[in-house]
Motif scaffolding. Sequence first.
Motif, PDB file in Angstrom:
ATOM      1  N   TYR A 110      18.860  -4.152  35.219  1.00  0.00           N
ATOM      2  CA  TYR A 110      19.235  -3.684  36.561  1.00  0.00           C
ATOM      3  C   TYR A 110      18.257  -2.612  37.035  1.00  0.00           C
ATOM      4  N   ALA A 111      18.004  -1.630  36.142  1.00  0.00           N
ATOM      5  CA  ALA A 111      17.183  -0.479  36.535  1.00  0.00           C
ATOM      6  C   ALA A 111      15.738  -0.898  36.808  1.00  0.00           C
ATOM      7  N   GLU A 112      15.170  -1.659  35.885  1.00  0.00           N
ATOM      8  CA  GLU A 112      13.756  -2.050  36.033  1.00  0.00           C
ATOM      9  C   GLU A 112      13.571  -3.016  37.203  1.00  0.00           C
ATOM     10  N   GLY A 113      14.505  -3.954  37.334  1.00  0.00           N
ATOM     11  CA  GLY A 113      14.409  -4.919  38.429  1.00  0.00           C
ATOM     12  C   GLY A 113      14.546  -4.237  39.783  1.00  0.00           C
ATOM     13  N   ARG A 168      13.798 -18.441  54.445  1.00  0.00           N
ATOM     14  CA  ARG A 168      12.701 -18.480  53.493  1.00  0.00           C
ATOM     15  C   ARG A 168      12.876 -17.352  52.475  1.00  0.00           C
ATOM     16  N   VAL A 169      12.748 -17.688  51.220  1.00  0.00           N
ATOM     17  CA  VAL A 169      12.751 -16.644  50.191  1.00  0.00           C
ATOM     18  C   VAL A 169      11.346 -16.069  50.164  1.00  0.00           C
ATOM     19  N   THR A 170      11.227 -14.776  50.432  1.00  0.00           N
ATOM     20  CA  THR A 170       9.898 -14.171  50.499  1.00  0.00           C
ATOM     21  C   THR A 170       9.551 -13.328  49.272  1.00  0.00           C
ATOM     22  N   ARG A 171      10.573 -12.897  48.541  1.00  0.00           N
ATOM     23  CA  ARG A 171      10.304 -12.147  47.300  1.00  0.00           C
ATOM     24  C   ARG A 171      11.415 -12.410  46.300  1.00  0.00           C
ATOM     25  N   LEU A 172      11.039 -12.525  45.037  1.00  0.00           N
ATOM     26  CA  LEU A 172      12.028 -12.629  43.955  1.00  0.00           C
ATOM     27  C   LEU A 172      11.551 -11.770  42.801  1.00  0.00           C
ATOM     28  N   VAL A 173      12.423 -10.875  42.353  1.00  0.00           N
ATOM     29  CA  VAL A 173      12.124 -10.089  41.159  1.00  0.00           C
ATOM     30  C   VAL A 173      13.245 -10.327  40.152  1.00  0.00           C
ATOM     31  N   GLY A 174      12.913 -10.852  39.005  1.00  0.00           N
ATOM     32  CA  GLY A 174      13.890 -11.020  37.931  1.00  0.00           C
ATOM     33  C   GLY A 174      13.498 -10.144  36.759  1.00  0.00           C
ATOM     34  N   ALA A 175      14.500  -9.508  36.158  1.00  0.00           N
ATOM     35  CA  ALA A 175      14.267  -8.747  34.926  1.00  0.00           C
ATOM     36  C   ALA A 175      15.214  -9.311  33.885  1.00  0.00           C
ATOM     37  N   PHE A 176      14.659  -9.781  32.770  1.00  0.00           N
ATOM     38  CA  PHE A 176      15.459 -10.514  31.797  1.00  0.00           C
ATOM     39  C   PHE A 176      15.360  -9.887  30.409  1.00  0.00           C
ATOM     40  N   ALA A 177      16.510  -9.839  29.747  1.00  0.00           N
ATOM     41  CA  ALA A 177      16.560  -9.364  28.363  1.00  0.00           C
ATOM     42  C   ALA A 177      17.024 -10.529  27.510  1.00  0.00           C
ATOM     43  N   ASP A 221       4.547 -12.183  44.701  1.00  0.00           N
ATOM     44  CA  ASP A 221       5.898 -11.824  45.121  1.00  0.00           C
ATOM     45  C   ASP A 221       6.973 -12.483  44.266  1.00  0.00           C
ATOM     46  N   MET A 222       6.539 -13.113  43.166  1.00  0.00           N
ATOM     47  CA  MET A 222       7.473 -13.716  42.188  1.00  0.00           C
ATOM     48  C   MET A 222       7.259 -12.950  40.890  1.00  0.00           C
ATOM     49  N   VAL A 223       8.234 -12.163  40.514  1.00  0.00           N
ATOM     50  CA  VAL A 223       8.052 -11.309  39.341  1.00  0.00           C
ATOM     51  C   VAL A 223       9.112 -11.645  38.287  1.00  0.00           C
ATOM     52  N   ALA A 224       8.674 -11.850  37.076  1.00  0.00           N
ATOM     53  CA  ALA A 224       9.606 -12.009  35.953  1.00  0.00           C
ATOM     54  C   ALA A 224       9.281 -10.931  34.926  1.00  0.00           C
ATOM     55  N   LEU A 225      10.120  -9.910  34.879  1.00  0.00           N
ATOM     56  CA  LEU A 225       9.930  -8.830  33.904  1.00  0.00           C
ATOM     57  C   LEU A 225      10.681  -9.179  32.624  1.00  0.00           C
ATOM     58  N   MET A 226      10.072  -8.909  31.496  1.00  0.00           N
ATOM     59  CA  MET A 226      10.750  -9.135  30.220  1.00  0.00           C
ATOM     60  C   MET A 226      11.101  -7.795  29.608  1.00  0.00           C
ATOM     61  N   ILE A 227      12.382  -7.540  29.496  1.00  0.00           N
ATOM     62  CA  ILE A 227      12.879  -6.249  29.022  1.00  0.00           C
ATOM     63  C   ILE A 227      13.024  -6.303  27.507  1.00  0.00           C
ATOM     64  N   HIS A 228      12.524  -5.269  26.858  1.00  0.00           N
ATOM     65  CA  HIS A 228      12.517  -5.257  25.392  1.00  0.00           C
ATOM     66  C   HIS A 228      13.938  -5.271  24.831  1.00  0.00           C
ATOM     67  N   GLU A 229      14.123  -6.079  23.827  1.00  0.00           N
ATOM     68  CA  GLU A 229      15.420  -6.146  23.158  1.00  0.00           C
ATOM     69  C   GLU A 229      15.198  -6.499  21.692  1.00  0.00           C
ATOM     70  N   ASP A 230      15.692  -5.682  20.784  1.00  0.00           N
ATOM     71  CA  ASP A 230      15.667  -6.005  19.360  1.00  0.00           C
ATOM     72  C   ASP A 230      17.042  -6.512  18.972  1.00  0.00           C
ATOM     73  N   ASP A 231      17.072  -7.594  18.238  1.00  0.00           N
ATOM     74  CA  ASP A 231      18.367  -8.174  17.891  1.00  0.00           C
ATOM     75  C   ASP A 231      18.263  -8.843  16.522  1.00  0.00           C
ATOM     76  N   ALA A 232      18.781  -8.187  15.526  1.00  0.00           N
ATOM     77  CA  ALA A 232      18.720  -8.743  14.170  1.00  0.00           C
ATOM     78  C   ALA A 232      19.935  -9.615  13.885  1.00  0.00           C
ATOM     79  N   VAL A 233      20.883  -9.654  14.816  1.00  0.00           N
ATOM     80  CA  VAL A 233      22.129 -10.385  14.569  1.00  0.00           C
ATOM     81  C   VAL A 233      22.048 -11.819  15.083  1.00  0.00           C
ATOM     82  N   VAL A 234      21.412 -12.006  16.227  1.00  0.00           N
ATOM     83  CA  VAL A 234      21.420 -13.323  16.871  1.00  0.00           C
ATOM     84  C   VAL A 234      20.766 -14.359  15.959  1.00  0.00           C
ATOM     85  N   ASN A 235      19.714 -13.941  15.277  1.00  0.00           N
ATOM     86  CA  ASN A 235      19.081 -14.730  14.202  1.00  0.00           C
ATOM     87  C   ASN A 235      17.961 -13.859  13.632  1.00  0.00           C
TER      88      ASN A 235
END
Length: 753
Positions: A409-412, A624-633, A693-707
């Motif tokens: 939310y914050a970074e996006g 028209r979609v003129t900007r998209l910013v996604g931030a994903f963890a 104007d198409m941004v995909a941010l990758m937010i750092h996430e450490d996860d030893a449980v998921v696998n």
Amino acid sequence: MPDTLTFPPRMGSSVGQPLSRRDGFQKVTGTATFAADNHPAGMLHAVVATATIARGRVTHLDVAAARAHPGVVEVLTPANRPPLARDPDEKLLPFGFRIEVLQDDRVRYAGQPIALVVAETLEAATEGAALLAPRYAAEPARVTMETGAPYAPQAVGIGGPARVAHGDVEAGLAAAAQRITAEIDTPPQYHNAMEPHALVAEWQGDRLTLDMPNQALVMARGTIAGFFGVPPENVLLRSPFLGGGFGSKAIVNGPQILGILAARMLGRPVKLALTRAQMFGPVGHRGQTRQTLRMGMDAEGRLTALHHHAVAATSSFDDFIEPAAAASRPLYESPAILTTHSAVRMDIGTPGPMRAPGEASGSAALEVALDVAAEACGMDPLAFRLANYAETEPITGKPFSSKALRECYAEGAKRFGWAGRPLAPRQMRDAGGLLTGWGMGTAVFHCPMFAADARATIRADGSALVETAGADMGQGAWTALAQIAAEALGIDADRVEFRSGSSDLPDGGVAGGSGHTATAGLALHSAGEDAVAQLAALALADPESPLFGADNAGVFGRGGRLYRRDDESRSMAYADILARAGVAQLQGRGRGVRNPKAAEGHALMSHGAVFAEVKVDPDLGQMRVTRLVGAFAAGRIINPKLARSQLLGGMIWGISFALHEEARHDPRSGRLMNADLAGYHVPVQADVPALDDMVALMIHEDDAVVNPLGVKGVGEIGITGTVGAIANAIWHATGYRPSRFPVHIADVLPALR
Ligand code: MOS
């Protein structure tokens, strides 16, 4: 056929590097062979004839005319279709589908296969199919929610619960300071991979060689073997490249079985490729939904109740129910949450999984409803979502294995420039006078794992061969999976050969559910570790080795050498270890599967936040979609270049869902009116924001449980969140609140007058 790909020289290692696709050169030079590129000697061509009514019976086919056409070799109809070793009406697991292979004269949907014509040429087969000139006893078609037959499904999606209740929703609504209801319709959507379903089948006695794109090779091999009564190892399914899959190539379908059957019947190789029109019917689609959300909020804007009900369309003969309401279970905190589904049977092909099944449709409706609720509370949409942030999984109370949604939310928001957004709609215009709106949505997807096996062989020269029957439908598996293997092996990626895409390799599991990298990757990683452990055992037992006696300190591999952990000056090359031990090669094995003990007690989800800018012509209503910013963890990112492409691709599908895609039935005939890529719209270059104007941010996430790899998957989450964000931006631009997708110009225009 290039089923082995090696890295260009010196790309270096390994995980986390933005390596370019190993198959990129083949793709852009046209040397990558897709299924339909195979032309064995003596090959025949098969063409499917499909029904032009949606319900009734075929009363006549002019088989004689088709057979008389020069070049036509055979015409398969229900009258002469050879028997299969298993009953096609028996539900095919895990999805529970019946399979359509000319078992009777019933027509259950428009576009259903009613005959197969096989000829020496594609032209002759096509003409033969046209000469069949079917006659029908037609019955009224039911292709709308109103005319279909309602029923209560036992399960939704793949065995999911149709109803989940937590707390007292009615009490929560009664106690609320604000209450809202939102109704959202989503249309039928059809996967339209660039490469249609196509196959080349060749039998030699009881052995079948099959070139066919597939997302789950070893599972498909078993299914096909079952239909033909041969052992699975008699079937070689080759699928080195797929021109898209999106879920529709995860499931064996009727036309595929018919093509293989024709090859067996005629004793010659047969090629069958569906036409674009035939992609609309027998090979699955995203089912239509009608969703209703009711929410109550207290004076601080916190949810007191959330009820998500989804009505989903399915076929008259199968039960795939889009699990749309399930999207409301894991995301927002509320003392009362109720998710319910009902179903309507129609005269349509059976829906199935299509990229982000459940979450795509469900989060579209949920995020619109959230925006309505924020408006009712007079709150900023982001502040409203933060007020309802779930610290633990709602309903179950389980902790998340990781959840960097707050950071998303914050970074996006920062990257988009969300701060200062006016609360009320229709406050912003651009320099050209276009109405401008900003909207947002939360992205969410679960993190399934399937099961996969892999082999890793360290060879005498210190290079490696790693093998698993994986599937690359364009997402980059050839590259990302090899990176994972190289890391585990401690061998530079350019010395790791990767074999994949063929069913004679260890089971690579399913390329679906965004779980392929985690599952096949873990299998490869484990196989690599196993091989290195065997190598270490040789070195540690060798009194002449510089590694002798390192047992407790341990060793690790890097660049094809084994090093002592406590003293990196002591090392030995893999090739030398093998040579001294007199061993030609070592083979490690690995399995990729979730460890239920490690994961139990946790909720496993990927998250993201998508922010959209939409501009609307105040006179014409053009959006028209003129900007998209996604931030994903989404946990650990194996290859940021590939992951970014996946996320952007998902977001573009979000644009498609919001503004373009819909299959439309003629309610009189029950036929689709736009079964082609002219009338079935998907976004083209002009519909997508410029790359800056198409941004995909990758937010750092450490996860030893998921696998153990920490990988959650990025294939599907990009479409979620985006649809709602665009709809909410349309509202913010115009004051019109979308109640169906795709949003039409005609929907917006009345608000602009
Ligand atoms: Mo995807 S719908 O799991 O291929």
